[in-house]
Design a protein around this motif. Structure first.
Motif, mmCIF file in Angstrom:
data_model
loop_
_atom_site.group_PDB
_atom_site.id
_atom_site.type_symbol
_atom_site.label_atom_id
_atom_site.label_comp_id
_atom_site.label_asym_id
_atom_site.label_seq_id
_atom_site.Cartn_x
_atom_site.Cartn_y
_atom_site.Cartn_z
ATOM 1 N N ASP A 1 -1.627 -0.619 -5.568
ATOM 2 C CA ASP A 1 -0.983 -0.427 -4.361
ATOM 3 C C ASP A 1 -0.310 0.984 -4.334
ATOM 4 O OD1 ASP A 1 -1.276 -2.549 -2.987
ATOM 5 O OD2 ASP A 1 0.704 -2.648 -2.426
ATOM 6 N N THR B 1 4.395 -5.419 -4.216
ATOM 7 C CA THR B 1 5.060 -6.887 -4.557
ATOM 8 C C THR B 1 4.993 -7.006 -6.051
ATOM 9 O OG1 THR B 1 4.168 -7.613 -2.260
ATOM 10 C CG2 THR B 1 4.749 -9.185 -4.195
ATOM 11 N N HIS C 1 7.131 -6.645 0.164
ATOM 12 C CA HIS C 1 7.540 -5.391 0.269
ATOM 13 C C HIS C 1 7.018 -4.700 1.642
ATOM 14 C CE1 HIS C 1 3.680 -2.878 -1.013
ATOM 15 N NE2 HIS C 1 3.403 -4.200 -0.985
ATOM 16 N N HIS C 2 6.598 -5.469 2.557
ATOM 17 C CA HIS C 2 6.247 -4.759 3.972
ATOM 18 C C HIS C 2 7.332 -4.832 4.716
ATOM 19 C CE1 HIS C 2 2.371 -6.217 2.204
ATOM 20 N NE2 HIS C 2 1.750 -5.193 3.052
ATOM 21 N N ASP D 1 -2.844 -5.959 -5.254
ATOM 22 C CA ASP D 1 -1.315 -6.309 -5.442
ATOM 23 C C ASP D 1 -1.253 -7.841 -5.049
ATOM 24 O OD1 ASP D 1 1.419 -5.979 -5.692
ATOM 25 O OD2 ASP D 1 1.665 -5.355 -3.342
ATOM 26 N N ASP E 1 3.290 -10.892 -1.044
ATOM 27 C CA ASP E 1 2.736 -9.422 -0.488
ATOM 28 C C ASP E 1 2.320 -9.647 1.061
ATOM 29 O OD1 ASP E 1 1.901 -6.934 -0.734
ATOM 30 O OD2 ASP E 1 -0.255 -7.456 -1.218
#
Ligand SMILES: [Mn+2]
Length: 352
Positions: free
Chosen positions: A183, A147, A126-127, A33, A100
């Motif tokens: 991912d 991501t 996207h965390h 990713d 990411d």
């Protein structure tokens, strides 16, 4: 996925327009990713006539060579191999993308150089729990597979691509599909309606998915599969709380001739057992033990990583580390530590 704000897109377009030199960064030990997102954005920026470079904290793994091979010579570097060049890349650029990862410490030894740069900074990630204060513009969304997927939707909202995936440079489209594929563990987890829309549009745009799958899943070293067999038959333990864990020391890695990235995905396998609710992989590194956690719905890998393994990530997929000798004296003590803390964790209702 939440709606992406058109005003954020406008700010992004302005930042890119005003930038002369742009650096793209991702987290330590970049995965599919991280590499896919950086490579895709690199091709889009180059396509717009921008001067862009990719700077990773450490080298990209060999198995992603089919993606990084599309980057022009001299446009991909890493801090570990070239600290001087990396520092110059950061001081000479006026815009940095963080892809990411949610905070600079995820870049390891590159953290300080990155933090010291006066360039404008944009986060696309996207965390959970992004460190928003570090950035001039934040795109953060946990309701997306990857991501790469999030970046895809952001790119398509720009004037340049105007909702048409066919306008993306071909190498960018392939890199985006690769990032999403790794991912989601090839569409096994974190797949949203938006993920399938992305995949569908990219296939329509001509991305060769068979070739990506071939590179990702049909070119492993023999040692990886043989090690997997040994770990599953001899090494994996399952506690009475439904926690599976595997401890992998360096000696065993060396015995099978494996390198960084070769054990990618191992942590997912124990979850296929019915009574396993969380899976932990402990891997011996130079001065620490690296930890990967995966859980089934109802158990928070993220919380377990934060509470006991100095880490975090996503709700069902997280990572962390154990310091040697602060947290555990040596790799031999990891099993005891794992049993104890996961027992506490699984028996505390707040964690479920
Ligand atoms: Mn990711």
């Amino acid at each position: 996925m939440n709606t992406i704000s058109p005003s954020d897109i406008a700010r992004l377009e302005r930042l890119v327009q005003d930038a002369r030199k742009i650096a793209l960064t991702a987290h330590m030990r970049p995965d599919g990713d991280a590499v896919g997102s950086c490579t895709a954005l690199y091709h889009c920026l180059t396509d717009m006539g921008k001067d862009a470079v990719i700077v990773f904290p450490d080298p990209s793994p060999d198995y992603l060579g089919f993606i990084t091979g599309t980057i022009d010579k001299g446009r991909l570097t890493d801090f570990e191999s070239d600290p001087q060049g990396t520092a110059e890349a950061f001081s000479g650029c006026d815009l940095i993308f963080s892809l990411d990862y949610n905070a600079f410490h995820r870049c390891g030894k590159m953290e300080q150089t990155l933090a010291e740069s006066t360039a404008k900074k944009v986060l696309i990630d996207h965390h959970l729990n992004p460190d928003r204060d570090l950035f001039d513009l934040v795109f953060s969304e946990t309701g997306t597979s990857s991501t790469a997927e999030y970046l895809y939707h952001i790119l398509l909202m720009t004037h340049r691509y105007g909702g048409d995936a066919k306008k993306l440079p071909a190498a960018a489209a392939a890199a985006l599909l690769t990032g999403m594929t790794t991912d989601t563990n090839n569409f096994a987890n974190s797949v949203f309606p938006s993920t399938l829309r992305m995949a569908s549009s990219l296939l329509e745009a001509g991305v060769d998915r068979d070739s990506i799958i071939g590179h990702l899943y049909h070119e492993y070293r023999e040692g990886r599969i043989r090690l997997m067999g040994e770990l599953l038959s001899r090494n994996m333990k399952i506690t009475r709380d439904g926690v599976a864990y595997i401890v992998l020391d360096r000696q065993t890695m060396e015995k099978y001739g494996l390198k960084e990235g070769d054990t990618e995905g191992f942590v997912n396998i124990p979850l296929s057992i019915g009574r396993v609710r969380m899976s932990c992989l402990f891997k011996e590194d130079e001065d620490r033990i690296r930890v990967s956690l995966r859980s089934k719905k109802g158990v928070s890998a993220n919380r377990c990583a934060a509470l006991y393994f100095n880490g975090g990530g996503h709700e069902l997929a997280a990572g962390g580390k154990l310091a040697v000798p602060e947290d555990v004296k040596s790799i031999r003590d990891v099993a005891g530590y794992a049993e104890r803390v996961t027992h506490d964790f699984m028996n505390n209702r707040e964690n479920m």
